[in-house]
Write an enzyme that holds these catalytic residues in place. Sequence first.
Site, PDB file in Angstrom:
ATOM      1  N   GLY A  96       0.728  -1.328  -0.048  1.00 42.80           N
ATOM      2  CA  GLY A  96      -0.083   0.037  -0.019  1.00 42.80           C
ATOM      3  C   GLY A  96       0.863   1.294   0.102  1.00 42.80           C
ATOM      4  N   GLY A  98       1.295   3.251  -2.711  1.00 42.89           N
ATOM      5  CA  GLY A  98       0.859   4.382  -3.559  1.00 42.89           C
ATOM      6  C   GLY A  98       1.624   4.128  -4.867  1.00 42.89           C
ATOM      7  N   LEU A  99       1.759   2.699  -5.295  1.00 38.14           N
ATOM      8  CA  LEU A  99       2.619   2.127  -6.211  1.00 38.14           C
ATOM      9  C   LEU A  99       1.608   1.509  -7.395  1.00 38.14           C
ATOM     10  CD1 LEU A  99       5.714   0.809  -4.665  1.00 38.14           C
ATOM     11  CD2 LEU A  99       5.582   2.853  -5.687  1.00 38.14           C
ATOM     12  N   GLY A 100       0.408   1.852  -7.301  1.00 40.03           N
ATOM     13  CA  GLY A 100      -0.665   1.657  -8.304  1.00 40.03           C
ATOM     14  C   GLY A 100      -1.186   0.236  -8.243  1.00 40.03           C
ATOM     15  N   SER A 101      -1.452  -0.424  -7.043  1.00 42.22           N
ATOM     16  CA  SER A 101      -2.035  -1.445  -6.783  1.00 42.22           C
ATOM     17  C   SER A 101      -3.411  -1.553  -7.067  1.00 42.22           C
ATOM     18  CB  SER A 101      -1.947  -1.953  -5.187  1.00 42.22           C
ATOM     19  OG  SER A 101      -2.482  -1.152  -4.361  1.00 42.22           O
ATOM     20  N   ALA A 104      -3.230  -1.856 -11.066  1.00 38.24           N
ATOM     21  CA  ALA A 104      -2.613  -3.356 -11.420  1.00 38.24           C
ATOM     22  C   ALA A 104      -3.932  -4.162 -11.055  1.00 38.24           C
ATOM     23  CB  ALA A 104      -1.470  -3.483 -10.325  1.00 38.24           C
ATOM     24  N   ASP A 145      -1.908   5.466 -14.391  1.00 35.98           N
ATOM     25  CA  ASP A 145      -1.598   4.040 -13.711  1.00 35.98           C
ATOM     26  C   ASP A 145      -1.984   2.969 -14.288  1.00 35.98           C
ATOM     27  OD1 ASP A 145      -3.979   5.059 -13.128  1.00 35.98           O
ATOM     28  OD2 ASP A 145      -4.005   4.641 -10.931  1.00 35.98           O
TER      29      ASP A 145
END
Length: 306
Positions: A96, A98-101, A104, A145
């Site tokens: 969690g 903020g890496l685009g989960s 994705a 994203d």
Amino acid sequence: MDKKKFDSKNKYIEVKAHGKLMLLGEHAVVYGYPCLVSAVNKYLTVTVDFADNKEERIVTPGISDQSFIKETVKIFRNRFNKKEPFTIETKSEIGGYGLGSSAAAVVATMKALIQLYKIKINEKSLFDLCYKVILNIQGIGSGYDVASAIYGGTIYYAQKGKIIEPLDVCGIPLVIAYSGVKADTVAQINLVKEKMKNYKEGVTKIFENIAKLVDEAKKVIIAKDWVRLGTLMNYNQDYLEDLGISTEKLNSMILAARKSGAYGAKLSGAGGGDCMIALVSEEKKSGVEQAIKTAGGQSIDIKIKN
Ligand code: MEV
């Protein structure tokens, strides 16, 4: 995961989508201006199959909010007129930060369902379907994203997906660190929206300046001019601070990275928490990592995926 059952039938579908890191252009991109985004070497994996007992089952360890996946299924069913119930399971390495989960998860689920029915679809149509999911759930968002999870590598993205340009880039030397605070993307977007409402001229000027930075950064990234790229990142951070979306914690991590020799540093993504990135030479890397740690940041072991 109910893997044995899947294996015995030997027809479950597994799809991976990677996470992303915003390099430059966040927030401005929501208004159609360009950004640069890179895929990272961590994935979210989705497994789908038809449900045996006609009861849909969605298992998402580590993802408490299943709304993105449920909306993906809904949009898929409507678009392709399918009615069967599914078993859907996810596994995430992205976390969690903020890496685009969410993006994705949407892309991997949509791709997996499409593969389950052996449907042929091009990347742009896949993008349109997945972006619709994000807009239905969040109400707002640029879609960068989603594009990153579909196209991978480093892309130049603008105009809500009308421009998606893969760049010939490799080895951007970044240090990535988490601020310890989970950002609320929609709240951050709304914060800027409010500013835009109250001071349209000023905010538009900031976005135009960010767009100029992004356009120059596109060229210098390809030329591997890290010194100039670092400078552009610093300027981009100044504009993000003007927009009021950085935090004291992010600012001190960014300052620590710069003071210990980074070419440049900025927040990455929505702001209000999540991650910062620093562009660093190999010699300065461990010093920069240590300085960020001293400022309270948590280094995360993620690399840009070429
Ligand atoms: C968040 O990761 C980046 C924003 O620009 C939102 C978006 O582009 O959808 C703030």
